[in-house]
Design a protein around this motif. Sequence first.
Motif, short mmCIF file in Angstrom:
data_model
loop_
_atom_site.label_atom_id
_atom_site.label_comp_id
_atom_site.label_asym_id
_atom_site.label_seq_id
_atom_site.Cartn_x
_atom_site.Cartn_y
_atom_site.Cartn_z
N GLU A 182 -2.76 0.36 -4.16
CA GLU A 182 -2.36 -0.97 -3.71
C GLU A 182 -1.75 -1.73 -4.88
OE1 GLU A 182 -5.18 -3.32 -1.46
OE2 GLU A 182 -4.06 -5.17 -1.90
N HIS A 189 -4.56 -0.95 -7.82
CA HIS A 189 -5.85 -0.24 -7.76
C HIS A 189 -5.81 0.93 -6.79
CE1 HIS A 189 -6.42 -3.53 -4.70
NE2 HIS A 189 -6.83 -2.50 -4.00
N GLU A 201 -7.54 3.24 -3.83
CA GLU A 201 -8.47 3.11 -2.73
C GLU A 201 -8.19 4.16 -1.67
OE1 GLU A 201 -7.88 -1.03 -1.73
OE2 GLU A 201 -6.32 -0.56 -0.28
N HIS A 204 0.85 -1.19 0.00
CA HIS A 204 0.00 0.00 0.00
C HIS A 204 0.88 1.24 0.00
CE1 HIS A 204 -3.17 -2.81 1.33
NE2 HIS A 204 -3.99 -1.94 0.78
#
Length: 482
Positions: A157, A127, A129, A16
């Motif tokens: 991520e 992706h 987020e 992350h």
Amino acid sequence: MKNNNTYETIIGLEVHVQLSTKSKAYCTDPNLFGENPNTCVSPISAGYPGTLPKINEEVIKSAIKLGLALNCNITEYNLYARKNYFYPDLPKGYQITQDTTPICTGGHVEIKDTNNKVKKIGLTRIHMEEDAGKSIHDLDPFYSLIDLNRAGVPLLEIVSEPELRSPEEAYAYLYEVRKLVRYLDISNGNMEEGSLRCDANISVRPKGSKKLLNRVEVKNINSLKNVMKAIQLESQRQIKAYTNALNVDQETRNYNASTNTTTILRSKEEAHDYRYFTEPDIPPVIIKDELISRIKKDMPTLPKERYLKYTEKYKLSDYDANLLTENKDFSDLFNKIVKHTNKYKTVANLMMGTMKSYVNENSISINEIDIKPQDIAELAEMIHDNKVSHIVVSQKLFPEMTNTTMSPNQIAQQKGWIQKNDQESIDNLVEKVIAKYPEKVMEYKNGNKNLLGLFMGEIMRETKGKLNPKTINTVLKNKLMQ
Ligand code: MN
């Protein structure tokens, strides 16, 4: 453990990356670290019912930059999704993320394996987020405290394929990712502040087997070193279980850095537990080719290309090129300096020696050194021509350059720091020291070559750094053997 060699470790990493955008992912709350608790929070970050999220274009641009740098495919039609779960630091009761249409797919991270050979680690997806808030359990004796400043902070991520095979490879992978997000200036990549977080999916299997056995996800790995430790620990635990004919359960474990242990967090969970569905409050985002090419044009040269230029065009060693490209600011400054000189190796040595020590000793960044690149180039030329000794450069001339606008040549002339290549005085000094230690000279002639250091030391003290040590060394060796 004898059985270690008969097993191999299979590792996939989920990283992350916290983005350093000005505002949060789905609202205009400031994205700042270290502020007073709950001061960067609006009704949207606090998850009030009826509030509406809106997308932050900088998050999309950051994702595209990273995707391009990692050779990913950029998804044209992007949907957002709700990932539902309950946790006190997630006031909405769901995370806005991406499910079926991650913004990047494919691509790879290049690492060097233990034999220094390039290995490409495939990527499953990247992706976009949002982060959750922070629960603080150790400040109050009776209550858990919640800080929502981090709630809604944008994350990318990065999910790798299970293609890493050792703790060292996982370290190298994470190191490359950190270097890249810093080069792209999309995150500070600081693991200690939580800007870069890593979860590792780990399984082991008998060597030669193609079957994947149960994997364990280890969470909360908060430093590069701990990635290696956590993987080592977990693969040992699994090997031990199989060796004793026990099962390894598919579960999530927590890595505890202070005790270097992992403990179980929860047993097997599946994607459908989260009841993903398309986020109804954010319309689909269409990424046009035109935006991608605009971003491509603004991308900085990446470390890999710089490495190739340094080794092929400038003929620097693998070691030097790696050191120089490790940090973008160093590499940028190097590029500026070598516009004024072709003494590439001397510039590299100067930067990695004198300048790096200066930066470390004064706890400043390389950008805070207030010297013109052409002056540093001039200094490199002087060093190359043996006009100044290394000692004078690192201890006097370079520090002096940070205080004045005079060129290094002017300073050295004025202060009398120019090194003389004066053959006569070198001859005299060498003869003087040879006359002073007749027995040592005999010993040297009889094979005790270590004595050279004694003679050199004596002469260097006399010269006060003004005569060229290389020339002295040659003259001394010749005279000693006469
Ligand atoms: Mn995630």
